[in-house]
Design an enzyme around this catalytic site. Structure first.
Site, PDB file in Angstrom:
ATOM      1  N   ARG A   1      -5.463   3.151  12.486  1.00 15.44           N
ATOM      2  CA  ARG A   1      -5.271   1.726  12.740  1.00 15.44           C
ATOM      3  C   ARG A   1      -6.366   1.147  13.621  1.00 15.44           C
ATOM      4  O   ARG A   1      -6.452  -0.060  13.784  1.00 15.44           O
ATOM      5  CB  ARG A   1      -3.932   1.483  13.441  1.00 15.44           C
TER       6      ARG A   1
ATOM      7  N   ARG B   1      16.440  -7.638   8.300  1.00 20.87           N
ATOM      8  CA  ARG B   1      16.131  -6.846   9.486  1.00 20.87           C
ATOM      9  C   ARG B   1      15.424  -7.708  10.514  1.00 20.87           C
ATOM     10  O   ARG B   1      14.649  -8.600  10.166  1.00 20.87           O
ATOM     11  CB  ARG B   1      15.229  -5.661   9.092  1.00 20.87           C
TER      12      ARG B   1
ATOM     13  N   LYS C   1       0.826  -1.213   0.000  1.00 23.33           N
ATOM     14  CA  LYS C   1       0.000   0.000   0.000  1.00 23.33           C
ATOM     15  C   LYS C   1       0.858   1.259   0.000  1.00 23.33           C
ATOM     16  O   LYS C   1       0.460   2.279  -0.557  1.00 23.33           O
ATOM     17  CB  LYS C   1      -1.012  -0.004   1.135  1.00 23.33           C
TER      18      LYS C   1
ATOM     19  N   ARG D   1       3.203  -9.539  13.924  1.00 18.63           N
ATOM     20  CA  ARG D   1       2.691  -8.231  13.478  1.00 18.63           C
ATOM     21  C   ARG D   1       1.353  -8.377  12.771  1.00 18.63           C
ATOM     22  O   ARG D   1       0.444  -7.566  12.938  1.00 18.63           O
ATOM     23  CB  ARG D   1       3.699  -7.573  12.528  1.00 18.63           C
TER      24      ARG D   1
ATOM     25  N   ARG E   1      13.029 -10.059   2.159  1.00 16.65           N
ATOM     26  CA  ARG E   1      13.723  -8.777   2.007  1.00 16.65           C
ATOM     27  C   ARG E   1      15.114  -8.815   2.619  1.00 16.65           C
ATOM     28  O   ARG E   1      15.323  -9.402   3.677  1.00 16.65           O
ATOM     29  CB  ARG E   1      12.925  -7.656   2.695  1.00 16.65           C
TER      30      ARG E   1
END
Ligand SMILES: [Zn+2]
Length: 213
Positions: A88, A155, A13, A166, A122
């Site tokens: 949120r 990361r 997004k 998450r 990633r």
């Protein structure tokens, strides 16, 4: 055109918000950027927010709401904006509808498996922060940055376990938001699995309709 983009981390997004921002010439306002800016310039709000972020928990609504309000009051928002990462929670959405009218909410949808695959692949350059993906955008040489030969690392917040955590937190907090905007008749569901360009074409079609209303 006052827009809200919803979607879990990894659904792209932010990328779409960047494209829409350029195309329609309205600012892309990400909650992450607002936080970083407040923290970097050491505002009182930023100092408070940092304590929560360092602990790895969401920043309380009161702090976030105030930061967003101050941002939306700036002159570049007079013709519209794209909010990314805010609201949120339903409480935040209530606050937002109290200070402005939202034109459209786009909800980017992607399966949990696809999100884990996207994010956990990633790799970020330790030196120049350039981001790669082991599958979709690999470096020429494994674990070495094409640009600066720096070391590529995963990361800590992009490991599969953390992503699942998450996502769980995201779902719990954000599912009621989807209902909230559905009831307001503002929610548009967007499949986030096609290519960036395909999604952007669909988004443009929707927003051209919205902007004519
Ligand atoms: Zn690099």
């Amino acid at each position: 055109m006052n827009l809200v983009f919803l979607g879990p981390p990894g659904a792209g997004k932010g990328t779409q918000a960047g494209l829409v921002s350029e195309y329609f010439d309205i600012p892309h306002i990400s909650s992450g950027d607002i936080f970083r800016k407040n923290i970097f310039t050491k505002t009182n709000l930023g100092k408070k927010a940092k304590e929560f972020i360092d602990k790895g928990v969401l920043v309380p609504d009161k702090i976030t709401n105030t930061m967003v309000k101050l941002r939306l009051e700036r002159n570049d928002c007079k013709d519209g904006f794209i909010l990314d990462g805010y609201p949120r929670t339903v409480a935040q959405a209530d606050f937002l509808s109290g200070i402005t009218d939202i034109s459209c909410v786009i909800n980017f949808i992607l399966s949990k498996e696809e999100i884990v695959k996207r994010i956990s692949g990633r790799r970020t350059c330790k030196k120049c922060r350039k981001v790669y993906h082991v599958e979709f955008n690999p470096p020429d040489q494994k674990s070495v940055c094409d640009e600066c030969a720096g070391e590529l690392i995963q990361r800590s917040d992009e490991s599969p376990e953390i992503i699942r955590k998450r996502l769980k937190e995201y779902k719990k907090k954000t599912a009621p938001l989807e209902n909230y905007y559905k009831k307001e008749d503002l929610l548009v569901e967007m499949d986030a699995s096609p290519s960036i360009n395909e999604i952007f074409n669909d988004v443009k079609k929707i927003l051209k309709k919205v902007s004519r209303l």
